[in-house]
Design a protein around this motif. Structure first.
Motif, PDB file in Angstrom:
ATOM      1  N   GLY A  90       0.817  -1.214   0.000  1.00  8.09           N
ATOM      2  CA  GLY A  90       0.000   0.000   0.000  1.00  8.09           C
ATOM      3  C   GLY A  90       0.847   1.258   0.000  1.00  8.09           C
ATOM      4  O   GLY A  90       0.539   2.240  -0.684  1.00  8.09           O
ATOM      5  N   ILE A  91       1.940   1.233   0.779  1.00 12.73           N
ATOM      6  CA  ILE A  91       2.855   2.381   0.815  1.00 12.73           C
ATOM      7  C   ILE A  91       3.498   2.575  -0.555  1.00 12.73           C
ATOM      8  O   ILE A  91       3.589   3.700  -1.074  1.00 12.73           O
ATOM      9  CB  ILE A  91       3.930   2.176   1.894  1.00 12.73           C
ATOM     10  CG1 ILE A  91       3.302   2.135   3.289  1.00 12.73           C
ATOM     11  CG2 ILE A  91       4.986   3.285   1.828  1.00 12.73           C
ATOM     12  CD1 ILE A  91       4.231   1.614   4.362  1.00 12.73           C
ATOM     13  N   TYR A  92       3.947   1.469  -1.137  1.00 11.56           N
ATOM     14  CA  TYR A  92       4.596   1.543  -2.450  1.00 11.56           C
ATOM     15  C   TYR A  92       3.635   2.097  -3.504  1.00 11.56           C
ATOM     16  O   TYR A  92       4.001   2.953  -4.312  1.00 11.56           O
ATOM     17  CB  TYR A  92       5.104   0.166  -2.866  1.00 11.56           C
ATOM     18  CG  TYR A  92       5.869   0.186  -4.161  1.00 11.56           C
ATOM     19  CD1 TYR A  92       7.116   0.802  -4.240  1.00 11.56           C
ATOM     20  CD2 TYR A  92       5.338  -0.394  -5.306  1.00 11.56           C
ATOM     21  CE1 TYR A  92       7.820   0.826  -5.426  1.00 11.56           C
ATOM     22  CE2 TYR A  92       6.035  -0.368  -6.499  1.00 11.56           C
ATOM     23  CZ  TYR A  92       7.280   0.241  -6.567  1.00 11.56           C
ATOM     24  OH  TYR A  92       7.977   0.285  -7.745  1.00 11.56           O
ATOM     25  N   LEU A 171      10.698   0.807   4.903  1.00 12.88           N
ATOM     26  CA  LEU A 171      10.823   1.318   3.545  1.00 12.88           C
ATOM     27  C   LEU A 171      11.646   2.590   3.611  1.00 12.88           C
ATOM     28  O   LEU A 171      11.366   3.490   4.411  1.00 12.88           O
ATOM     29  CB  LEU A 171       9.456   1.618   2.918  1.00 12.88           C
ATOM     30  CG  LEU A 171       8.737   0.420   2.267  1.00 12.88           C
ATOM     31  CD1 LEU A 171       8.292  -0.584   3.328  1.00 12.88           C
ATOM     32  CD2 LEU A 171       7.526   0.902   1.469  1.00 12.88           C
ATOM     33  N   PHE A 172      12.681   2.651   2.798  1.00 15.33           N
ATOM     34  CA  PHE A 172      13.624   3.773   2.788  1.00 15.33           C
ATOM     35  C   PHE A 172      13.482   4.483   1.444  1.00 15.33           C
ATOM     36  O   PHE A 172      13.705   3.891   0.387  1.00 15.33           O
ATOM     37  CB  PHE A 172      15.047   3.230   2.971  1.00 15.33           C
ATOM     38  CG  PHE A 172      16.115   4.273   3.101  1.00 15.33           C
ATOM     39  CD1 PHE A 172      16.535   4.710   4.344  1.00 15.33           C
ATOM     40  CD2 PHE A 172      16.724   4.816   1.971  1.00 15.33           C
ATOM     41  CE1 PHE A 172      17.549   5.655   4.466  1.00 15.33           C
ATOM     42  CE2 PHE A 172      17.728   5.756   2.081  1.00 15.33           C
ATOM     43  CZ  PHE A 172      18.144   6.187   3.330  1.00 15.33           C
ATOM     44  N   LEU A 173      13.063   5.748   1.483  1.00 17.89           N
ATOM     45  CA  LEU A 173      12.896   6.549   0.274  1.00 17.89           C
ATOM     46  C   LEU A 173      13.955   7.637   0.254  1.00 17.89           C
ATOM     47  O   LEU A 173      14.282   8.205   1.304  1.00 17.89           O
ATOM     48  CB  LEU A 173      11.509   7.220   0.243  1.00 17.89           C
ATOM     49  CG  LEU A 173      10.284   6.386  -0.136  1.00 17.89           C
ATOM     50  CD1 LEU A 173      10.055   5.250   0.843  1.00 17.89           C
ATOM     51  CD2 LEU A 173       9.049   7.280  -0.203  1.00 17.89           C
ATOM     52  N   PHE A 174      14.490   7.957  -0.922  1.00 16.96           N
ATOM     53  CA  PHE A 174      15.470   9.032  -0.975  1.00 16.96           C
ATOM     54  C   PHE A 174      15.383   9.800  -2.289  1.00 16.96           C
ATOM     55  O   PHE A 174      15.016   9.263  -3.329  1.00 16.96           O
ATOM     56  CB  PHE A 174      16.894   8.489  -0.766  1.00 16.96           C
ATOM     57  CG  PHE A 174      17.358   7.541  -1.838  1.00 16.96           C
ATOM     58  CD1 PHE A 174      18.022   8.000  -2.970  1.00 16.96           C
ATOM     59  CD2 PHE A 174      17.145   6.180  -1.707  1.00 16.96           C
ATOM     60  CE1 PHE A 174      18.457   7.123  -3.949  1.00 16.96           C
ATOM     61  CE2 PHE A 174      17.584   5.293  -2.685  1.00 16.96           C
ATOM     62  CZ  PHE A 174      18.242   5.766  -3.805  1.00 16.96           C
ATOM     63  N   GLU A 193      -1.275   3.618  10.646  1.00 19.80           N
ATOM     64  CA  GLU A 193      -0.618   2.345  10.919  1.00 19.80           C
ATOM     65  C   GLU A 193       0.893   2.422  10.755  1.00 19.80           C
ATOM     66  O   GLU A 193       1.602   1.475  11.079  1.00 19.80           O
ATOM     67  CB  GLU A 193      -1.165   1.249   9.991  1.00 19.80           C
ATOM     68  CG  GLU A 193      -2.609   0.894  10.213  1.00 19.80           C
ATOM     69  CD  GLU A 193      -3.048  -0.243   9.296  1.00 19.80           C
ATOM     70  OE1 GLU A 193      -2.833  -1.417   9.691  1.00 19.80           O
ATOM     71  OE2 GLU A 193      -3.564   0.029   8.197  1.00 19.80           O
ATOM     72  N   ILE A 194       1.383   3.554  10.238  1.00 21.16           N
ATOM     73  CA  ILE A 194       2.814   3.667   9.977  1.00 21.16           C
ATOM     74  C   ILE A 194       3.405   4.901  10.659  1.00 21.16           C
ATOM     75  O   ILE A 194       2.689   5.827  11.023  1.00 21.16           O
ATOM     76  CB  ILE A 194       3.117   3.724   8.465  1.00 21.16           C
ATOM     77  CG1 ILE A 194       2.444   4.947   7.819  1.00 21.16           C
ATOM     78  CG2 ILE A 194       2.687   2.437   7.782  1.00 21.16           C
ATOM     79  CD1 ILE A 194       2.786   5.132   6.349  1.00 21.16           C
ATOM     80  N   ALA A 195       4.721   4.870  10.826  1.00 19.01           N
ATOM     81  CA  ALA A 195       5.465   6.027  11.326  1.00 19.01           C
ATOM     82  C   ALA A 195       6.400   6.484  10.222  1.00 19.01           C
ATOM     83  O   ALA A 195       7.057   5.668   9.577  1.00 19.01           O
ATOM     84  CB  ALA A 195       6.264   5.651  12.567  1.00 19.01           C
ATOM     85  N   VAL A 196       6.465   7.793   9.998  1.00 17.20           N
ATOM     86  CA  VAL A 196       7.325   8.354   8.951  1.00 17.20           C
ATOM     87  C   VAL A 196       8.337   9.276   9.616  1.00 17.20           C
ATOM     88  O   VAL A 196       7.971  10.214  10.321  1.00 17.20           O
ATOM     89  CB  VAL A 196       6.510   9.141   7.908  1.00 17.20           C
ATOM     90  CG1 VAL A 196       7.422   9.607   6.762  1.00 17.20           C
ATOM     91  CG2 VAL A 196       5.361   8.298   7.357  1.00 17.20           C
TER      92      VAL A 196
END
Length: 293
Positions: A90-92, A171-174, A193-196
């Motif tokens: 879902g994040i992707y 998940l690591f985004l850059f 449901e997630i922490a950013v």
């Protein structure tokens, strides 16, 4: 009395070369000899943390992948809190509209979606963020390039990870486009449901909401018989915010920390490049007797 010290790595325990200085290691050793228990609390996964700690002789506990995995001093896994495949997918899907690189971090390898050529480009783009003064020709000659390639695998579908039973910790985004990352963060933070969080202005780190350094550290130290007021924590970035904003005995931000991070900490020490962790530890040791004494 402080009986536990937990420290972030990059920008905190490590210097700007991403290595622990001899002076810092000596101060940690002095703390351990006085009876204090030392812990690493990092966004890196366990192999990534050990890349920089290997050969230091440091024996400690490990909160890795921002708290998604905890290991004891014998390096046994104590707890895991991965992101479900459904949530990861879902994040992707939510970030696919943005031209951003995504890495799926596990307990071993980092996985990237795409062809071998696309993954190679993603690796080089990531290294360029942290070594902006180097050309690509120089980057491919650096040891970190080879290490990154060795710990990276590429897949065409996330279901390949599910099939192998591989837990996704983060998940690591850059991207160099920090404005775009801000938009992505705003979008993702709608999901409770997630922490950013982030370690640098050019990245985002997404974990299960329960896998944050502060709450995980609290649960772990209490399981060992310590209380919050017996803990000292160090950090510099937003993935340390949950530790530094909690009511541990001493919460210490680095001078090089983000201003918002420094604002929630009880104390500020010197920069990581000035051995700020070593300085604060030695100041602590001057003010309290040995834990065992």
């Amino acid at each position: 009395m402080i009986k536990v010290i937990a420290s972030d790595m990059d920008g905190t325990l490590l210097g700007d070369d991403h290595k622990p200085a001899a002076e810092t290691l000596e101060a940690v050793k002095e703390a351990c000899e006085s009876g204090i228990r030392f812990m690493i609390a990092t966004g890196r996964n366990f192999p990534g943390a050990m890349n920089e700690l290997e050969g230091t002789g440091l024996v400690c506990d490990y909160l890795v992948a921002s708290g998604a995995e905890v290991r004891d001093p014998q390096q046994n896994i104590v707890s895991r809190m991965p992101i479900s495949l459904e949530l990861s997918s879902g994040i992707y899907d939510a970030v696919k509209e943005f031209p951003v690189s995504v890495i799926f971090c596990t307990d071993g390898y980092d996985y990237r979606l795409g062809t071998a050529e696309e993954v190679e480009e993603s690796i080089l783009l990531e290294l360029e963020l942290f070594h902006s003064n180097c050309s690509r020709e120089e980057l491919v000659q650096m040891p970190i390039y080879q290490r990154t390639k060795e710990r990276t695998k590429y897949v065409t579908d996330l279901k390949e990870l599910e099939k192998e039973g591989i837990p996704i910790y983060k998940l690591f985004l850059f991207s160099l486009d920090t404005e775009m990352l801000g938009k992505i963060q705003e979008k993702l933070e709608q999901n409770t449901e997630i922490a950013v969080a982030s370690s640098f202005p050019t990245n985002l780190e997404i974990t299960d909401v329960r896998a944050q350094k502060g709450p995980v550290l609290k649960e772990y130290i209490e399981s060992l018989g310590y209380t919050m007021d017996e803990v000292m924590v160090f950090g510099d970035s937003f993935n340390d915010y949950s530790m530094l904003s909690m009511d541990f005995g001493a919460t210490v931000a680095m001078e090089n920390a983000d201003p918002e991070v420094k604002k929630v900490a009880k104390y500020v020490t010197k920069k990581n490049s000035e051995f700020g962790v070593a300085y604060a530890i030695r100041e602590l040791l001057k003010r309290q007797p040995c834990v065992e004494g």
